[in-house]
Design a protein around this motif. Structure first.
Motif: not given
Length: 298
Positions: A222-230
């Protein structure tokens, strides 16, 4: 007559906690802290999930299932006891990032010395005295920080000593049987309590484990802003394990210690957690390695 009625499991749990934390210290190397430079995002997400998100989940689950105050406190206690030392083993089995796992376990263990009393104070400030909070901090410093430091330095200088390694392996082999013994004693001693509220507690603890392990994958979706994407699949698996495994021995020790709460009833959620956690993790490992091993996400 229950022959175990007057037996205090604290005499088993304290050696278990000491051994687990000492063992973590033996795995720790200065190079582990390079992860803070090479993978700061993974470290911060892992610590944020363990220190902030998991206690919030425990609070919400406790309210949702209308648990009694003592069981809500017990659920929060296990959620705030970060740093399950067995996470390194599960991370290895699932081909995760072992360096990241050891660093996260170390950092979360050290942070929990202070964040655990913080959460207890925030949620139960009208029921918990400052003296108990100070005792929790002091007890954690002795049983978590001290053996961690001892494990690091003793292993650093004796890691080639055959006698030391033999003793260490024999002591580590005792941990699982001792945990089984403690769990069995608790179920025998508190069978009546488990009969009345055991099912709700089991479901509540299971929800805590599953929500914790699911959180890392959910935020990546759900992270569209790539704050938590790994983008590193091994790191994702590692964080799932790290957030899913809490320090049950620490939670049990705080619950039943005469210095703090001195309540075996309070330790029941942590005992149930210690039992369920391993089954959920084994299923997760099977799921990732066998069923979804060909997918890029896992």
């Amino acid at each position: 007559m229950n022959i175990f009625a007057n037996f205090n499991p604290i005499f088993i749990v304290i050696p278990i906690l000491f051994l687990l934390t000492f063992n973590l210290g033996t795995k720790l190397k200065i190079t582990n802290f390079k992860q803070l430079y090479y993978s700061p995002k993974a470290v911060l997400i892992g610590l944020f999930s363990q220190i902030i998100i998991l206690p919030l989940f425990a609070i919400l689950i406790g309210k949702f299932f209308a648990l009694s105050n003592i069981f809500q406190l017990g659920l929060l206690l296990i959620a705030a006891s970060s740093g399950g030392s067995s996470s390194a083993l599960f991370t290895y089995l699932i081909k995760g990032d072992l360096e990241l796992s050891i660093l996260l376990t170390t950092c979360s263990t050290l942070l929990s010395i202070f964040t655990l009393p913080f959460w207890l104070f925030i949620v139960f400030q009208s029921e918990i005295t400052y003296l108990i909070l100070l005792k929790i901090i002091g007890q954690n410093l002795i049983l978590c920080l001290l053996p961690l430091i001892l494990g690091f330095y003793i292993h650093k200088y004796l890691n080639n000593n055959k006698l030391y390694l033999c003793i260490l392996n024999k002591l580590n082999a005792l941990i699982f049987p001792l945990l089984i013994l403690v769990t069995t004693l608790f179920f025998i001693q508190h069978f009546a309590t488990l009969q009345t509220s055991g099912l709700t507690l089991f479901i509540s603890v299971l929800c805590l484990i599953i929500s914790a392990m699911s959180f890392i994958y959910i935020i990546n979706f759900v992270d569209y802003f790539n704050l938590f994407k790994l983008n590193n699949a091994a790191q994702k698996r590692t964080l799932v394990i790290e957030v899913g495994i809490q320090n049950a021995a620490q939670a049990i020790t705080i619950a039943i210690s005469p210095l703090t709460f001195n309540s075996e009833i309070l330790a029941i959620p942590a005992i149930i957690y210690a039992l369920l956690m391993n089954f959920v993790l084994i299923f997760y490992i099977f799921y990732v390695m066998i069923i979804r091993k060909k997918t890029t996400f896992y």
